[in-house]
Motif scaffolding. Structure first.
Motif, PDB file in Angstrom:
ATOM      1  N   SER A 107       1.125  -1.459  -0.266  1.00  0.00           N
ATOM      2  CA  SER A 107      -0.224   0.013   0.065  1.00  0.00           C
ATOM      3  C   SER A 107       0.630   1.369   0.171  1.00  0.00           C
ATOM      4  O   SER A 107       0.778   2.317   0.082  1.00  0.00           O
ATOM      5  CB  SER A 107      -0.769   0.725   1.162  1.00  0.00           C
ATOM      6  N   ASP A 108       1.933   1.329   0.051  1.00  0.00           N
ATOM      7  CA  ASP A 108       3.336   1.653  -0.004  1.00  0.00           C
ATOM      8  C   ASP A 108       4.264   1.661  -0.662  1.00  0.00           C
ATOM      9  O   ASP A 108       4.959   0.916   0.279  1.00  0.00           O
ATOM     10  CB  ASP A 108       3.328   2.372   1.710  1.00  0.00           C
ATOM     11  N   VAL A 109       4.857   2.444  -1.467  1.00  0.00           N
ATOM     12  CA  VAL A 109       6.074   2.481  -2.632  1.00  0.00           C
ATOM     13  C   VAL A 109       7.138   2.570  -1.773  1.00  0.00           C
ATOM     14  O   VAL A 109       8.498   1.867  -1.314  1.00  0.00           O
ATOM     15  CB  VAL A 109       5.888   3.005  -4.146  1.00  0.00           C
ATOM     16  N   ALA A 110       6.922   3.786  -1.055  1.00  0.00           N
ATOM     17  CA  ALA A 110       8.260   4.373  -0.524  1.00  0.00           C
ATOM     18  C   ALA A 110       8.943   3.203   1.219  1.00  0.00           C
ATOM     19  O   ALA A 110       9.712   3.124   1.656  1.00  0.00           O
ATOM     20  CB  ALA A 110       7.870   5.418   0.831  1.00  0.00           C
ATOM     21  N   ALA A 111       7.443   3.344   1.612  1.00  0.00           N
ATOM     22  CA  ALA A 111       7.508   2.046   2.434  1.00  0.00           C
ATOM     23  C   ALA A 111       8.485   0.797   2.225  1.00  0.00           C
ATOM     24  O   ALA A 111       9.495   0.253   2.546  1.00  0.00           O
ATOM     25  CB  ALA A 111       6.244   1.842   3.524  1.00  0.00           C
ATOM     26  N   TRP A 112       8.071   0.038   0.644  1.00  0.00           N
ATOM     27  CA  TRP A 112       8.392  -1.371   0.113  1.00  0.00           C
ATOM     28  C   TRP A 112       9.972  -1.131   0.072  1.00  0.00           C
ATOM     29  O   TRP A 112      11.002  -1.455   0.263  1.00  0.00           O
ATOM     30  CB  TRP A 112       7.298  -1.352  -0.691  1.00  0.00           C
ATOM     31  N   CYS A 113      10.519   0.323  -0.564  1.00  0.00           N
ATOM     32  CA  CYS A 113      12.020   0.853  -0.855  1.00  0.00           C
ATOM     33  C   CYS A 113      12.514   0.853   0.040  1.00  0.00           C
ATOM     34  O   CYS A 113      13.816   0.414   0.048  1.00  0.00           O
ATOM     35  CB  CYS A 113      11.961   2.345  -1.681  1.00  0.00           C
ATOM     36  N   SER A 114      12.310   0.609   1.370  1.00  0.00           N
ATOM     37  CA  SER A 114      12.668   0.853   2.817  1.00  0.00           C
ATOM     38  C   SER A 114      13.287  -0.517   3.864  1.00  0.00           C
ATOM     39  O   SER A 114      13.413  -0.179   4.497  1.00  0.00           O
ATOM     40  CB  SER A 114      12.852   1.611   3.619  1.00  0.00           C
TER      41      SER A 114
END
Length: 297
Positions: A107-114
């Motif tokens: 639900s969040d690309v930024a969270a996935w990147c981290s």
């Protein structure tokens, strides 16, 4: 008697402090102090796994912060997995041999990147190949402006991607970040990026469609394709950096000329270049990665 007591105490110490099941998924409490839990061992799981961001056990609520080593290892009947923003790490081989896995939902690309992935097979995309934002597949990936680092193996094996837009907020791209994204044909590296990890773009559609030789992308030397470079290599003027593993295991390479435009020599850049005898590093270089010259005897 003492031996039996010691064995009993060791069993207690080695067993999960608190293990429970919600929606058919096993969880373990990992920290009472921080109220954190992990996805536990789910051997034999089949169908759709929807991991909760928060779980309740014995009247307390715990944030699901991790997926343990081999959590879904060998679950060939697992078809899709939903991973919440609360997860920050995924353990070794968490999704290895999940051959039936077809989709990963976030639900969040930024969270996935981290997310910190322990290895390739920690990432369910290595089998699923298709990433969804909610229920919509991501083909043209836009990295949010809040992202500064695209983590190692973040999109490894995501062949459903066709393009990636990276904002100027990003300063580093982790090793294998887009490796084996065979459908990825369009990617731009902004000037803000100062380091690119090992084989970050190897096996992408962009990489596969380049002619054999030394490969450059937006003034970054990404690596080589085809026969290994030998003898003397002169890196093109204007090159900003050498990606990780750029010339790894080029054991016929004898000398390299690096222009003054280069600021970064990536990790493992000249790893195992055993015939390398001459190299001048210009004053422009401010960063040299781990094991960049390992075994350059």
């Amino acid at each position: 008697m003492k031996t039996k007591l010691l064995s009993f105490l060791l069993l207690l110490l080695c067993s999960p402090a608190s293990a429970f099941v919600m929606d058919g998924i096993n969880y373990n409490v990992t920290s009472e102090e921080n109220l954190e839990a992990e996805v536990g061992s789910n051997s034999g799981f089949s169908g759709e796994a929807v991991i909760r961001s928060e779980v309740e056990y014995n009247g307390k609520k715990y944030s699901v912060a991790s997926i343990r080593n081999q959590a879904f290892s060998g679950c060939s009947g697992l078809t899709s997995v939903t991973i919440p923003n609360s997860v920050t790490s995924i353990g070794v081989a968490a999704f290895v041999s999940c051959y039936g896995l077809k989709s990963v939902h976030i639900s969040d690309v930024a969270a996935w990147c981290s997310i910190s992935f322990s290895n390739y097979y920690s990432n369910p995309l290595s089998y699923a190949a298709h990433l969804y934002l909610g229920e919509e597949e991501i083909k043209d990936l836009v990295i949010p402006n809040s992202v500064t680092t695209i983590g190692e193996s973040a999109f490894y094996g995501c062949s459903g991607l066709t393009s990636v837009t990276i904002p100027n907020s990003v300063t580093s791209i982790g090793g294998s970040a887009f490796r084996e994204c065979s459908g990825l044909t369009s990617v731009t590296i902004p000037n803000s990026v100062t380091s690119i990890g090992r084989t970050a773009l190897h096996g992408t559609g962009w990489y596969n469609n380049q002619p054999d030789g030394i490969l450059y992308l937006d003034n970054w030397l990404i690596g080589y394709k085809g026969e290994k470079p030998t003898g003397n290599v002169v890196i093109a003027e204007g090159t900003r950096g050498l990606a990780g593993s750029a010339f790894s295991v080029c054991n016929g390479l004898t000398s390299v000329t690096i222009p003054n435009s280069v600021t970064n020599v990536g990790e493992y850049a000249f790893y195992d270049c055993s015939s390398l005898t001459s190299l001048t590093i210009p004053n422009s270089v401010t960063s040299i990665g781990e094991a960049a010259f390992w075994n350059c005897i």
